[in-house]
Design an enzyme around this catalytic site. Structure first.
Site, PDB file in Angstrom:
ATOM      1  N   HIS A 147       0.800  -1.220   0.000  1.00  0.00           N
ATOM      2  CA  HIS A 147       0.000   0.000   0.000  1.00  0.00           C
ATOM      3  C   HIS A 147       0.835   1.274   0.000  1.00  0.00           C
ATOM      4  O   HIS A 147       0.280   2.371  -0.086  1.00  0.00           O
ATOM      5  CB  HIS A 147      -0.941   0.019   1.212  1.00  0.00           C
ATOM      6  CG  HIS A 147      -2.068  -0.969   1.106  1.00  0.00           C
ATOM      7  ND1 HIS A 147      -3.043  -0.882   0.149  1.00  0.00           N
ATOM      8  CD2 HIS A 147      -2.353  -2.073   1.840  1.00  0.00           C
ATOM      9  CE1 HIS A 147      -3.896  -1.885   0.290  1.00  0.00           C
ATOM     10  NE2 HIS A 147      -3.500  -2.620   1.301  1.00  0.00           N
TER      11      HIS A 147
ATOM     12  N   ARG B  98       6.552  -6.570   3.075  1.00  0.00           N
ATOM     13  CA  ARG B  98       5.334  -7.063   2.443  1.00  0.00           C
ATOM     14  C   ARG B  98       5.402  -6.812   0.940  1.00  0.00           C
ATOM     15  O   ARG B  98       5.584  -5.693   0.495  1.00  0.00           O
ATOM     16  CB  ARG B  98       4.092  -6.389   3.027  1.00  0.00           C
ATOM     17  CG  ARG B  98       2.806  -6.925   2.388  1.00  0.00           C
ATOM     18  CD  ARG B  98       1.574  -6.674   3.219  1.00  0.00           C
ATOM     19  NE  ARG B  98       1.187  -5.276   3.275  1.00  0.00           N
ATOM     20  CZ  ARG B  98       0.030  -4.845   3.802  1.00  0.00           C
ATOM     21  NH1 ARG B  98      -0.822  -5.718   4.316  1.00  0.00           N
ATOM     22  NH2 ARG B  98      -0.249  -3.561   3.840  1.00  0.00           N
TER      23      ARG B  98
ATOM     24  N   ASP C  97      16.009 -11.240  -3.731  1.00  0.00           N
ATOM     25  CA  ASP C  97      17.321 -10.902  -4.254  1.00  0.00           C
ATOM     26  C   ASP C  97      17.814  -9.543  -3.772  1.00  0.00           C
ATOM     27  O   ASP C  97      19.016  -9.351  -3.563  1.00  0.00           O
ATOM     28  CB  ASP C  97      17.312 -10.940  -5.782  1.00  0.00           C
ATOM     29  CG  ASP C  97      17.376 -12.356  -6.343  1.00  0.00           C
ATOM     30  OD1 ASP C  97      17.619 -13.292  -5.560  1.00  0.00           O
ATOM     31  OD2 ASP C  97      17.173 -12.532  -7.559  1.00  0.00           O
TER      32      ASP C  97
ATOM     33  N   GLU D 267      -6.778 -12.414   5.464  1.00  0.00           N
ATOM     34  CA  GLU D 267      -7.502 -11.141   5.539  1.00  0.00           C
ATOM     35  C   GLU D 267      -8.812 -11.168   4.758  1.00  0.00           C
ATOM     36  O   GLU D 267      -9.227 -10.155   4.192  1.00  0.00           O
ATOM     37  CB  GLU D 267      -6.616  -9.988   5.090  1.00  0.00           C
ATOM     38  CG  GLU D 267      -5.853 -10.211   3.807  1.00  0.00           C
ATOM     39  CD  GLU D 267      -4.880  -9.093   3.504  1.00  0.00           C
ATOM     40  OE1 GLU D 267      -5.033  -7.977   4.041  1.00  0.00           O
ATOM     41  OE2 GLU D 267      -3.948  -9.317   2.718  1.00  0.00           O
TER      42      GLU D 267
ATOM     43  N   ASP E  31      -9.081  -5.607   5.995  1.00  0.00           N
ATOM     44  CA  ASP E  31      -9.612  -6.270   4.806  1.00  0.00           C
ATOM     45  C   ASP E  31     -10.572  -7.390   5.179  1.00  0.00           C
ATOM     46  O   ASP E  31     -11.518  -7.673   4.432  1.00  0.00           O
ATOM     47  CB  ASP E  31      -8.475  -6.800   3.942  1.00  0.00           C
ATOM     48  CG  ASP E  31      -7.874  -5.713   3.064  1.00  0.00           C
ATOM     49  OD1 ASP E  31      -8.619  -5.102   2.283  1.00  0.00           O
ATOM     50  OD2 ASP E  31      -6.666  -5.473   3.163  1.00  0.00           O
TER      51      ASP E  31
END
Length: 274
Positions: free
Chosen positions: A52, A77, A91, A157, A183
């Site tokens: 977000h 996240r 990576d 969620e 959510d």
């Protein structure tokens, strides 16, 4: 002789070793300065949010570098359960991933495969080119990454995810599950009502399902009373604030104290234009 790098413990390893809940906060601003300030605050872990927040791969890497000097565990996240994104995040040096919107055990298994090298998964091999392996300065990174250097948490969620919580949590390779009440409430037709009794009950079912699976479980809760309630329930990790939320609320408090109160206005009442 090249310098050899020892990577820190993963989030999964720290959860397994801790005798108390791990308390953390979000880092959403994209600021390396904010990330470093939060890293030195004394919290146990930080969630750098690529879902977000307007964060690029390069900015996430710089935030990981900024917090690396502090005794805090960064979790990143990803925007989606996508094997290409997961490969890139690993990576660039994110050891600990949180994958959002995992509704089924099949989706959880796909996240595990994306985070693991073959034959256990499908992660592409680029360790010599990437910070994740410190450019091949981590001893036997390719052989040890799957089981020692990468931790995966998946996010429950939605109402569907709650119904599948036990099998999601029991998925081999999932170190922890994280419950997102916002959510979840939206999926139940109760958007913005994270403390609605039906949402709280669904959260409780997810917590108990994770416990039955023997998997660590965490949650997000900015309201102190709600957070303490979840801690009393025995969650293993929790997020209790965010850099941007702290700045928003504290800047509002300054305006209220030095403008509204001195002008005799109630906080939030319209102010004159500047």
């Amino acid at each position: 002789m090249p310098f050899r790098v020892t990577l820190p413990l993963t989030f999964g390893q720290r959860l397994a070793a801790s005798e108390r809940a791990q308390v953390g906060m979000w880092v959403c601003s994209g600021s390396t300065t904010a990330a470093e300030i939060c890293a030195g605050s004394g919290v146990d872990w930080l969630l750098i949010d690529g879902e977000h927040a307007p964060l690029s791969l390069a900015s996430i890497q710089e935030q990981l570098r900024a917090v690396a000097a502090y005794p805090v565990t960064p979790v990143v996240r990803v925007p989606a359960n996508d094997r290409v994104l997961i490969k890139q995040y690993l990576d660039l040096g994110a050891q600990n991933l949180l994958v959002p919107m995992v509704d089924t055990p099949e989706q959880a298994a796909e996240a595990v495969r994306a985070a693991r090298y073959p034959p256990a998964g499908v992660r592409g091999v680029g360790s010599a080119l990437a910070r994740g392996a410190r450019w091949n300065r981590v001893e036997d990174y390719l052989g040890r990454a799957n089981n020692e250097h990468v931790s995966l948490t998946v996010q429950i969620e939605s109402a569907t995810a709650v119904a599948n919580a036990e099998v999601i949590a029991a998925t081999d390779g999932v170190d922890a599950v994280f419950i997102g009440p916002s959510d979840l409430a939206a999926s139940m037709g109760l958007i913005g009502q994270q403390t609605h009794p039906e949402v709280v009950a669904a959260v409780g079912r997810a917590i108990e399902a994770a416990r039955r699976a023997g998997t660590k479980v965490g949650i997000n809760a900015f309201d102190p009373a709600v957070a303490h309630g979840y801690l009393d329930q025995g969650v293993d990790f929790i997020l209790v604030g965010a850099d941007v939320a702290l700045l928003a609320r504290q800047s509002e408090a300054l305006a209220a104290r030095f403008i509204d109160e001195r002008a005799g206005r109630a906080a939030g009442q319209e102010r004159a234009s500047y």
